[in-house]
Scaffold this active site. Structure first.
Site, PDB file in Angstrom:
ATOM      1  N   GLU A  53      66.103  18.939  65.086  1.00  0.00           N
ATOM      2  CA  GLU A  53      66.433  19.829  63.965  1.00  0.00           C
ATOM      3  C   GLU A  53      66.214  21.264  64.437  1.00  0.00           C
ATOM      4  O   GLU A  53      65.131  21.624  64.872  1.00  0.00           O
ATOM      5  CB  GLU A  53      65.496  19.488  62.799  1.00  0.00           C
ATOM      6  CG  GLU A  53      65.713  20.294  61.548  1.00  0.00           C
ATOM      7  CD  GLU A  53      64.647  19.951  60.481  1.00  0.00           C
ATOM      8  OE1 GLU A  53      64.192  18.778  60.402  1.00  0.00           O
ATOM      9  OE2 GLU A  53      64.246  20.873  59.760  1.00  0.00           O
ATOM     10  N   ASP A  64      58.189  28.052  54.323  1.00  0.00           N
ATOM     11  CA  ASP A  64      57.476  27.816  55.568  1.00  0.00           C
ATOM     12  C   ASP A  64      56.103  28.479  55.619  1.00  0.00           C
ATOM     13  O   ASP A  64      55.911  29.585  55.124  1.00  0.00           O
ATOM     14  CB  ASP A  64      58.326  28.304  56.744  1.00  0.00           C
ATOM     15  CG  ASP A  64      59.480  27.355  57.017  1.00  0.00           C
ATOM     16  OD1 ASP A  64      59.200  26.182  57.331  1.00  0.00           O
ATOM     17  OD2 ASP A  64      60.639  27.760  56.888  1.00  0.00           O
TER      18      ASP A  64
END
Lengths: 269, 391
Positions: A53, A64
């Protein structure tokens, strides 16, 4: 479900052949160096990762935690952008056989143009897209056609707070696999291993997901960093996704190949 | 033309809720409940009681005689600067904290740039005995020491945002991340009409008290309840949303939004979003956004920390696109001049943000009979350091 959504690609083929222990490795494009993207993908394939990914760096990655944020900043400083990423990826299918997923945030993709983005992704041999800040409503009403036309699977997230009814809705719209966030957190925030109660409730959540007989396979992400957390995540699902821990390992590496080999050996044992 | 939000959170082409799944339950809880709760009688009673007896409302609508004579028209100042904590921000924090209590939340988080929204949040948290965490860019903490001290004195924890450019945009990112990591007991008070639906609509409703009062007060002071102009500054745009709200459907009322041009629109150091921005997604909604060709968010600049934001609320993007509001801009220097002018003519030291709105007086040809309302969103105490450099 439309016929196009059922079209096979490398990702669906992988899940039809393997049901357990699938390892999806994440790395930010242009990290640690601008031109290390391909080297990282090759190293991951050579060392036994099942899916890779690639993160598209963004100035404001709200889902994140600090490790991936910093890798995003680093990659942007290095000069990474979507046009550059597609240029780097243009020949990957000469050597890379495992499924490749692009993960990013909506704004850079929107500026590049979603239709153009899907076409470019399909052209270089990308199999699926994750855009965590593209919700179901907008996906379904505005953008779904572009992904389907290009046979790109679109992956949605679920969390421990997602209701069962909504998980079913997501399962209907999702293709490729469901990305199960292991705990309510940003990436890289691990459960405290001493907290048995947290582990227990996480296991219960993953078991519930596993028992729902969803159409899509399930991969678990967020906080997976070693063999015990990988094995635990795989108990009730098809596999797991590792990002922050690998980004950390690459931080000061002198050899991407050697670091990747060590890292995956520690995960798979 | 319709200026209210639709069921999916859109104002025309702008708005929505572009949030990761981790935020979905929190945002949905708000979306499903905010209208029901805020129009309940006991909520309204307590909200209005606190606005009046605690925040000091209604704020005066002051006829600025000398300013009016200078610009040969009739200028009224809506004195939000006289609110408790020194700006309109407290209208929204009172509303959202009462809502958070109704939803059973125990912990309040907020982002702040200059510190005004942080102080207003810490103030009402102290009043209601709730834990308060304020995210503030590391750079802003250095620049705004008195407001940091105020928040601490009020019992809040101030957490520096050290990611990205270390300013308001990053403080907002950190607050969103906190909410992702604390999905059950926490309410996030966004300080402006930005963020995912229902925030822009909810904050606009709490701030709409400003235009509600303007209408009543104008009727008392003149023979009509509709002004010819309403002028307000726009960073994210909460005071403008509040000042425009009850006039949106009256096309005879010209709505003037003033953005911060910083060192000049083409200087590379500006916050004039409508002039330079393109449609984009930041902090959960689609709006106009200052960004690079690659879609990376650009760090804005304004002498006024409250206008130092790379986007505007989706309602304002819609007002811009539809032409309902006229957007102007004022540079740092023009805003400073306007602040000194108001101080000397009316004995009111405005916040630097509000001074941008005052500069619009120079850019419009008013008729002698026009009724002009300027939203004086905050007072200038917090900006004395900057003003002193220009005395």
């Amino acid at each position: 479900m439309t016929s196009k959504q059922k079209m096979n690609n490398r990702l669906t083929k992988l899940f039809s052949e393997r049901k357990t222990g699938i390892l999806n490795m994440y790395c930010t494009a242009g990290y640690p160096q601008l031109h290390s993207t391909i080297e990282v993908i090759s190293a991951l394939q050579n060392c036994g990762a099942d899916i890779v990914e690639i993160g598209i760096p963004y100035s404001d990655p709200i889902a994140d935690g600090p490790v991936i944020q910093n890798s995003n900043m680093q990659a942007l400083e290095n000069g990474m952008s979507i046009p550059m990423l597609f240029d780097q990826l243009k020949n990957i299918r000469e050597s890379i056989e495992i499924p490749v997923i692009l993960m990013g945030y909506m704004n850079p993709v929107l500026q590049f143009g979603i239709e153009k983005f899907c076409e470019a992704a399909a052209r270089v041999g990308v199999d699926a897209i994750i855009l965590p800040d593209l919700p179901m409503y907008e996906f379904e009403t505005q953008y779904r056609q572009f992904f389907e036309k290009n046979n790109l699977k679109f992956i949605f997230l679920v969390t421990p707070e997602t209701s069962e009814a909504r998980i079913r809705e997501i399962d209907n719209l999702c293709s490729g696999f469901i990305y199960a966030v292991s705990s309510s957190a940003t990436t890289g925030i691990a459960q405290n291993p001493a907290d048995d109660k947290a582990i227990e409730s996480q296991q219960a959540y993953l078991k519930k997901l596993g028992d729902m007989s969803l159409t899509n396979p399930i991969l678990v992400g967020f906080g997976i960093k070693d063999k015990p957390s990988f094995d635990s995540a795989c108990t009730y699902t098809n596999g797991a996704i590792i990002g922050s821990a690998y980004i950390n390992a690459l931080k000061n590496t002198s050899s991407i190949a050697a670091t990747t080999k060590d890292f995956i050996k520690r995960i798979k044992g | 033309m319709n200026y209210t939000v639709d069921e999916h959170g859109y104002y025309g082409n702008f708005g929505g809720a572009f949030i990761p799944e981790m935020l979905y339950p929190n945002v949905k809880e708000l979306k499903d409940n905010y209208l029901k709760i805020i129009y309940e009688e006991d909520f309204q009673n307590e909200f209005l009681y606190l606005l009046n007896d605690y925040a000091g409302r209604p704020t005066p609508l002051f006829f600025a005689e000398r300013l009016s004579s200078k610009y040969s028209t009739n200028i009224f100042l809506k004195r939000e600067d006289l609110c408790h904590t020194g700006a309109h921000k407290i209208n929204n924090t009172i509303g959202q904290i009462l809502l958070a209590i109704k939803l059973g939340k125990k912990r309040i988080i907020a982002e702040t740039g200059a510190g005004q929204h942080g102080v207003a949040t810490a103030t009402v948290c102290a009043l209601k005995g709730l834990e308060c965490i304020v995210y503030m860019g590391e750079k802003d903490i250095e620049r705004q020491a008195p407001n940091v001290a105020r928040m601490k004195m009020l019992g809040a924890t101030v957490i520096p945002a050290t990611s990205g450019s270390k300013t308001l945009k990053d403080a907002t990112n950190e607050a969103i991340r906190d909410w992702i990591n604390n999905p059950v007991d926490t309410h996030y008070i966004i300080g402006s009409v930005v963020g995912p639906h229902p925030y822009p609509d909810m904050v606009a409703r709490f701030q709409s008290i400003i235009s509600e009062e303007i209408k009543k007060q104008l009727l008392e002071k003149t023979d009509k309840d509709l002004p010819d102009y309403v002028i307000a500054c726009v960073g994210g745009g909460s005071n403008a949303a509040g000042a425009f709200y009850h006039f949106l459907d009256n096309p005879s009322v010209k709505l003037i939004a003033v953005e911060a041009a910083g060192c000049g629109i083409n200087s590379g150091k500006t916050a004039a979003t409508t002039q330079l921005g393109k449609p984009g997604i930041l902090h959960g909604s689609k709006s106009l956004l200052m960004q690079t060709e690659d879609g990376q968010v650009v760090e804005p600049h304004s002498i006024s920390a409250g206008l130092d934001y790379p986007g505007i609320g989706p309602l304002h993007a819609h007002l811009y696109e539809s032409g309902r509001a006229i957007f102007m801009s004022a540079t740092d220097n023009k805003a400073l001049n306007a602040a000194f002018e108001l101080s000397k003519l009316e004995g009111i030291i405005p916040a630097l943000e509000s001074a941008h709105a005052l500069h619009a007086l120079k850019m419009i040809n008013f008729k002698k009979t026009d009724v002009v309302v300027v939203c004086l969103s905050g007072r200038g105490d917090k900006d004395l350091d900057t003003y002193m450099k220009h005395l």
